[in-house]
Structures are given as C-alpha cells and as structure tokens.
Design a protein around this motif. Structure first.
Motif: not given
Lengths: 461, 435
Positions: A263-265, A446-452, A454-461
């Motif tokens: 989900x890339x919304x 793939x799970x880690x990729x999807x997590x990031x 779908x919750x792109x603010x996690x890129x800050x972590x």
C-alpha cells in the motif's frame, strides 16, 4: 594500419632485414596460417592451471568435442574439449607445466593439409608471448570478477584467436585497409569489416565510412532486397554481454520469487508533501523511496545483501543498489552506492545523474560494476501490473516493481461497520538466489521492505 | 605441517562426543535408522540386494557401496559410474581399499612415495574391531598397492580403516565444498562437533585435547563437460597412521625436480567412528540433501558382475598397467648435484660411491630422454670419461620402470666391468624404490 606507400617501404625493410640481420630473420619469417590455442578458463573462477597429459600429438587431427589436453587446477582434473576441427601443429606447453595463466598460448592448430613440420621451431614468442600467471588464491574484487555490460564497449580484442603472425609481410597481406580509429569504431558498432567500402585515399576505410554504414538501415550484412521478410542486426558486444550474463544467471542461480502488494497511499502523500516544499532542489520519485527502503530492508536482513563466491558467501556492509536503466543501446545498471547512508534527496540526485550518464554512454566502469542488490522498475508502464526480474550475477536478489493501481480495500469504521475505500498499491516481486537466500529469509526481507514502504515515516528510524 | 591457530573454546562438547573422539574404536551400536531394517549391515549383504548394479544406472539418485577392497576395481567402478550415469543424475558411492598409496593424476611416484618401503611386508588390513564382513581372506594379504587415480590433487594412503566417498553431480550444482560440507555435517551429527572444511577443501577436526587442526579427509575432483566428480577420504580407524608419513616420504625427493602437482602435508588423525555408522550417517545426510519420492536403497555392487563389465575391465587394465602408473609421470629430472634448474643443496651420497661420481638424467613419459653419468671407475685401464659417455648414451631410451636393478642395468650398459657397480647401482635402487 599502413597506407600503400608505407607498405612498399615496409616490404623493402623486410627484405633488407632478411639479408642484413639474420638473427631477426626468424622474426620476419612467416608461418603458414594457424590458430593459437590458449589456456581456457574451464570454470568461472579459474585463473591458471597445470598442463596434464596431451591427448593428441603434433600431426594428429582433432574433431569438435575431442579432448585436446587434460588440465589440472586446484585438485580438479579437467578435460579441455576442443570445439573446432583442425590438426595439432605444435605443443607450446608440455605436460607438467604449472600455473599457466588463462589466455596464455599452449598450442598451435592448423587446418588439414598444412605442413606441420614447418612449426617445429615455433616458440612461445612467435605466438605472442605470455603474461605472468596471476597470484592464485588472492582475494578477488567484485570488479575483476564480474564480466559487466559495457555501455561504451572497450576496444574489443581480436575477434578470433588467430595467431595472425604480426610479421610485416603476412600482416600486410591480410589486414584490411582501414584507419585504426575506423576499425575500432566498426568493432564497437558491431559492423562486419568485410561489408565496409572505403572512400579514403587508396580505398582506405575511414571513420565516416563506418558511421555511414552504421546509420544506414541496410548496413547490417548484405543489402536487403525490397520487400524482404526479415532484417538481421549484427549482435553488438553490449547485447552479447547482456545475453551471456543473463543466461549465466538463469543457469547458475536457482531463482525463486516473493511477491507482495504494497500500500503506497501514505508514501505518495509523503512524496507530494516533500516535493511541494522542494523549491526546485529536488524532485523525489517513488523509485527513490523504494531504493531507500531496500537499503533499510537489507540492513535488517543482511543475508540478502550478499554474493555467492567460490567457497564463501560475501555479505556486504554497505548497500549498493544497481538501478536498471533502459538506454537505446540496451539495459544498463548504474549503482547508487551506500544507500543506507544516503537520504532521499541524495538518492534522487544520484539516480538522475547516473541515468543521464547512462543514456549518454558516459558511465565509468566503477559506476556500473559491482552493486549488492538490484531494482528494476516498470511502474511507468501502466500495462505492467507485476513482473519477475533476472538476478544480476554475482548478486543474490533483485526487486521488480510494477505500476501503481487503485485497489478497493475493506476498512472498518469507528462504529463497527465495514465499508470500502480506495488504496493505491504496487505489486513488487523479489527474485532471490536460493543458494544464498533461503525462502524464509527472502520472505523476511520482503516483510521488512513492506513495513518501511507502508509506514514511510519509519525511514526516520 | 599445520600451523597453530587460535580456536574458540569448545565448552559445549557433550560427554558422549568426548568419548567418541578419544576412543579409536567406536563401540556405539545405536542405529541412526529406526525404520528400514533393510539398510542394516546384515540386510545389505543379503543375496537379494546383490543385484546387478547396471540396472540401477538410470535413476535420478543412486547410492552404491562396493564390497571389494581392490583399489583398482573400486576406482574403475567409480569411473564407470562417472561415464555411464545420466547427466542429471546424482550418485553417491562408498568403498574402502586394502592398504594402498594413491597418487594424483599428474604426480610423480618417485617423489611422493617411498617405493622400497611400499614393497616391504604387507601392512595389517583391519583393526580387531572392524566389521568382520569386510575382512578379506588371508590370501588377499599382499604388499601395499600403488595406484594412480584419474582425479587431480595429492598423494593419500588408504586402508580399510579409511573410507572413500564419491559424489557425482551435474556441473550446474557443483561446488568444491558442497559435498565436503555434507560429510562434515555427518561427522558433526555422529559426534565430532569440531569437524569443518578448511580452505584447501580438506576436512579437519580440532580435538579438545589440543588446539591444533588435524586432517581427517582430503578431496580431489574430476570435472568433465557433463559431470562433476568429487571424491574424498575419511580416516575412521586406521591402524597405520604411524606408518603413513614414512611411506609418503621418498629418499629421492631431494634429488628429483618434477613438474606436476606436489602434495601438501598435514598432520592426520582418525575420527574414531565405526565404518557402518559412518556410512549410515553419510547416506542419511545425502538423502536429506537430495530427497526422492521413493526411498533409495544402498545398492551393493556385485563384484563378480563388475569384474566382467567391459568398461570396468578396460579401466582396471589401464589403472594396473605400469605404463599408466609410472609412464604417465610428467617430465622430471634426477640429479646428484645442484643444477641451474634445481639449485637445492643435495644430501651427501653414501660411502662406497666414488667421490667424482655424478648423475643427471631427464625422464619423460617414463622414458629416459637424456642421461649423463660421470666419475665411475672401471676395472680395466681405459679412458673412463669416454666410457662414462658411452654408458650414458646406451641408457637413453630405456623405460625407467622397466629397470628392476640398476646394478645390472649399469653393468650391461658398459662394455667394461664397473668397479662401483654395486655401490652406485645399489644407491640408485634405493632412490627408485627397487631395494
């Protein structure tokens, strides 16, 4: 190459040399047409070998598929099966010679009917000499090992392994009358030299002739008659390299594929927000986010950021993402290095710069050789929902990105009822090399990729 | 010799494993298989399983063992499997040999082996605890065999306390360590937790009693265009460990400069696992790497039928011929004194050999190409130098492995009796393993 006037001079020199300097006479002596057989690489990592028993002696004829000589390297006994017809004229490396480097001359082959005794005095120097063997068992860099596609192909070696004697006399007879720059260009463009017509002085083929031949659609091969049923394009060295690498990848890497609908919304909203305050400094694309997310996933699941080597699996400490770029000449994959340490802006500008260089054929070898993981994005083509990509050897994974689609998803309202809303989704498919990445590990990545994503603010972590 | 390397402490070895490592004769009888009594050792030798192995040859996964300890037969069966199984099939073959020294395809037996010692009294064939079914009959006691195998690599010693394993796979799945790791996993599961594959693709263990690595298994390969063969040894319970270094040190090494592959020496150890347990363990590991729908049995090769199979007969004849064993040696040079090509200092020649004596000869394909002897003394009063020359010339072209006694050979090459024939000839006999 020499213009006719110079040719005459050289011939005179040759005659004088024969008379005045007998010690050089052999250098100028011509041998019958022959092929220099070179030490083959019988495995992808072989750099040198020991000569074993010769299965043929001078004078014996050899058929394709017959064993010419046994070769030993690193405790492995291997048969060198020759793929052409001919007669063995001279053995240059005897049984027991150690550490003969791949590519060095080991024997001379001639056609049926040639007088083999003419080669009795033939030496290694006559074959062009040899390079020293590389030190065995050294740590091999990714650069030296990989046979990467060249966007601007380096001057190709002689197309056949002919021991074209290089003696002035015979060389003059057989070399085409061409400017050396024209010759190099013709090889680069994959134009058969025989088809070129020279317009320079004395019928010399010039660079212009080559360019003209390259642009004319009928340049390839013989002139195609009107209403032809097909068109042949000579295979350029870039296409050949791409073909070989992909063939090798499919043969050597047991590919398996893990797909995920992302989900890339949220990601698209974030992108829009960042781009609106860019003030022209940058323009982020979805691809930039995907590359950054790959860096994060690779740090979380470093097994995927690895490479299968001889005897070891090399796990890289940085994430260098090869980004597939389509150029008029073919596919090329420039590398964005150190993705885990770059921000979205850095990744975006790197990708744009590399893509421009790739299209202009200006990439340097270190910019496209190497990389620890790849991404191939066909999202700009709305017809592509999802696809699978071929792993770039010696990497262990590649991510294939489809186009964004609006998908209806069920959603729970606050009052407990369910309704439908629109979500923007991309299907990505990871191809993994099962030699390095087991199924569960690929799925974890793939799970880690999807997590990031779908919750792109996690890129800050 | 292996160098000392710091190892992490091995605190986790269980008591049972320690027992296994210390005892050289495994007494543990618990079976690794709970089902399938057919693969128990008793069942394997049951006549119904001795079917002609030729009918098994087209299966995708094949497991064989040989009941024979004849190294020439076993290597020929292995070669037959290499050449006659389908390109996509995967084969496991296990066998033990009576005492033999096996040199690599391109090695020099006069450099690698003490041939005199080889020809002396036979070595014990089995340990007292070894499985009785594979004990050969007394009339099989014979001098240690000398074998040149078809794969590369160095020289190894085999006896029935050492097991040989071969895996044949298609080239796309082959790597040099793949099956060495398979054997290592079997060893670990059988109670040898320190087993690992080293950089030379040997399997080593680090007994807790000292920090050194000991080699228990070596590997060699034969790679063709369509098949990749990896075979290796594993020292289980050889009673002859003490003899091996003596057998594999040749007195002629100091005088011979050989082309071709030299062996790399390592300190060795027995793993201390019973042969049948090892076989079961390896077969289990092999089957889990290559699972099939039907459970593959271990096929015992029928020795009688194998000895009549055309390609095996041919293979054995080649392996046993002196022209193969000795004649396939790459070119080498023997010289009593340092030369430009081989400047190593030489050991002193024994008493009884004239001080001016020197010999230098080159051998290619087992044949003497150049021969030069000087400094011999003759009983008659003649020009010794030209006599030396004549004698040397006479020896060119002789096959080195056809010479059974240098004293006679030297004497018959000379028209005049040689004073020092006994001393010089005797010494050359020692060098070439004829005494």
């Amino acid at each position: 190459m020499l213009v006719p006037a110079l040719r005459r001079q050289a011939l005179q020199h040759a005659k004088l040399a024969r008379v005045a300097l007998p010690s050089l006479a052999r250098w100028y002596a011509s041998y019958p047409p022959h092929t220099v057989v070179k030490m083959p690489a019988l495995s992808p990592t072989m750099t040198a070998g020991n000569i074993g028993a010769w299965q043929k002696k001078p004078g014996d004829s050899i058929e394709p598929g017959e064993v010419l000589v046994e070769i030993e390297t690193d405790k492995a006994q291997m048969d060198f099966e020759f793929q052409e017809e001919g007669v063995l004229a001279k053995i240059l490396k005897e049984t027991g010679e150690k550490d003969v480097a791949v590519g060095n001359p080991i024997a001379i082959l001639v056609e049926e009917g040639t007088d083999v005794s003419a080669f009795e005095g033939f030496t290694l120097a006559d074959a062009g000499g040899e390079a020293a063997p590389p030190a065995p068992k050294k740590e091999e860099e990714a650069k030296s090992e990989s046979d990467s596609p060249a966007p601007a192909p380096t001057p190709a070696p002689e197309p056949e392994d002919t021991g074209s004697s290089g003696r002035l006399e015979t060389a003059l007879d057989r070399e085409p009358n061409m400017d050396f720059r024209a010759k190099r260009l013709a090889i680069e463009k994959g134009i058969p030299i025989k088809s070129l017509k020279g317009t320079g002085p004395g019928g010399k083929i010039t660079v212009d002739d080559v360019n003209k031949a390259a642009s004319a659609p009928a340049a390839a091969g013989a002139a195609v008659p009107a209403g032809a049923l097909y068109e042949d394009t000579p295979i350029s060295s870039m296409r050949k390299t791409i073909a070989n690498r992909l063939k090798e990848s499919m043969a050597e890497n047991p590919h398996y594929f893990v797909s995920s609908s992302l989900s890339v919304s949220k990601l698209l909203k974030l992108r829009q927000a960042l781009n609106s305050s860019a003030d022209g400094r940058y323009k982020l694309s979805v691809n930039d986010f995907l590359i950054k997310a790959m860096g994060v996933a690779c740090k979380k699941v470093p097994t995927v950021n690895s490479s299968w080597r001889d005897g070891v699996i090399r796990q890289f400490n940085t994430v260098d993402v090869s980004v597939a770029v389509a150029t008029p000449n073919g596919l090329i994959t420039p590398i964005v290095k150190g993705v885990e340490g770059k921000g979205l802006e850095g990744i975006s500008s790197a990708v744009k710069e590399l893509a421009k260089k790739a299209r202009d054929n200006k990439l340097k070898p270190e910019e496209y050789q190497g990389g620890s993981i790849s991404i191939s994005n066909m999202g700009m083509n709305p017809a592509v929902e999802r696809f699978t990509a071929v792993i770039n050897p010696p990497q262990a994974a590649i991510l294939a990105v489809g186009s964004v689609k609006k998908v209806a998803v069920p959603v729970e309202n606050d009052d407990g009822t369910t309704s439908v809303e629109w979500d923007e989704q991309i299907v990505v498919t990871g191809s993994f090399d099962h030699k390095v990445v087991d199924g569960a590990v690929g799925a974890e990545w793939m799970r880690e990729f999807k997590k990031v994503i779908e919750n792109p603010l996690e890129l800050l972590l | 010799m292996a160098t000392r390397r710091p190892r992490p402490s091995r605190a986790g070895i269980s008591c049972a494993a320690k027992l296994l490592i210390r005892s050289s004769h495994g007494q543990h009888h618990h079976s690794l298989f709970t089902t399938r009594p057919r693969v128990s050792t008793h069942g394997l030798l049951h006549p119904s399983h001795r079917r002609p192995f030729t009918t098994n040859l087209s299966k995708p996964i094949q497991i064989y063992r040989s009941p024979s300890t004849d190294p020439y037969l076993n290597l020929s069966i292995e070669h037959h499997l290499l050449q006659h199984t389908p390109p996509s099939s995967i084969i496991l073959f296990l066998y033990t040999n009576r005492p033999s020294v096996v040199i690599g395809r391109n090695q020099n037996p006069w450099v690698e082996v003490n041939l005199s010692r080889l020809r002396q009294k036979p070595l014990p064939l089995t340990t007292p605890h070894h499985h009785p079914s594979s004990a050969p009959s007394p009339n099989e006691q014979q001098p240690t065999s000398l074998v040149r195998r078809r794969s590369g690599g160095g020289t190894v010693f085999h006896d029935t306390g050492n097991i040989n394993w071969t895996v044949i796979v298609p080239p796309p799945i082959f790597t040099r360590t793949l099956h060495a790791e398979m054997i290592t996993r079997s060893l670990i599961r059988l109670g040898i937790p320190t087993a690992r594959v080293n950089e030379r693709h040997d399997i080593v263990i680090t007994p807790s009693s000292d920090q050194k690595d000991y080699k228990v298994s070596g590997s060699a390969y034969k790679l063709t265009r369509t098949r990749s063969l990896h075979h290796g040894t594993c020292l289980l319970s050889s009673p002859n460990l003490g003899q091996i270094s003596g057998l594999l040190r040749s007195p002629a090494e100091a005088f011979i400069k050989a082309r071709g592959v030299e062996s790399v020496r390592s300190p060795i150890r027995n793993v201390g696992i019973d042969t049948e347990r090892f076989i079961q363990g390896v077969v289990e590991e092999f089957k889990s790497m290559y699972p099939t729908d039907d459970d593959e049995e271990i096929v015992v090769v029928d020795e009688e039928i194998a000895r009549q199979e055309g390609s095996i007969v041919k293979g054995m004849a080649e392996l046993m011929s002196p022209d193969w064993i000795y004649g396939q040696t790459p070119q080498f040079t023997f010289s009593t004194h340092p030369t430009e090509d081989d400047p190593r200092p030489r050991p002193p020649l024994p008493e009884g050999i004239p001080r001016e004596f020197s010999a230098h000869f080159t051998i290619r394909h087992g044949e003497i190409q150049t021969f030069s002897i000087t400094g011999l003394r003759y009983t008659d009063d003649i020009d010794a130098a030209s006599q030396d020359l004549a004698l040397s010339q006479a020896l060119v072209g002789q096959r080195i492995h056809h010479i059974t006694d240098w004293r006679e050979t030297l004497q018959s090459a000379s028209s005049t009796p040689i004073t020092d024939a006994q001393a010089v000839g005797g010494w050359l006999n020692t060098m070439f393993g004829l005494s």
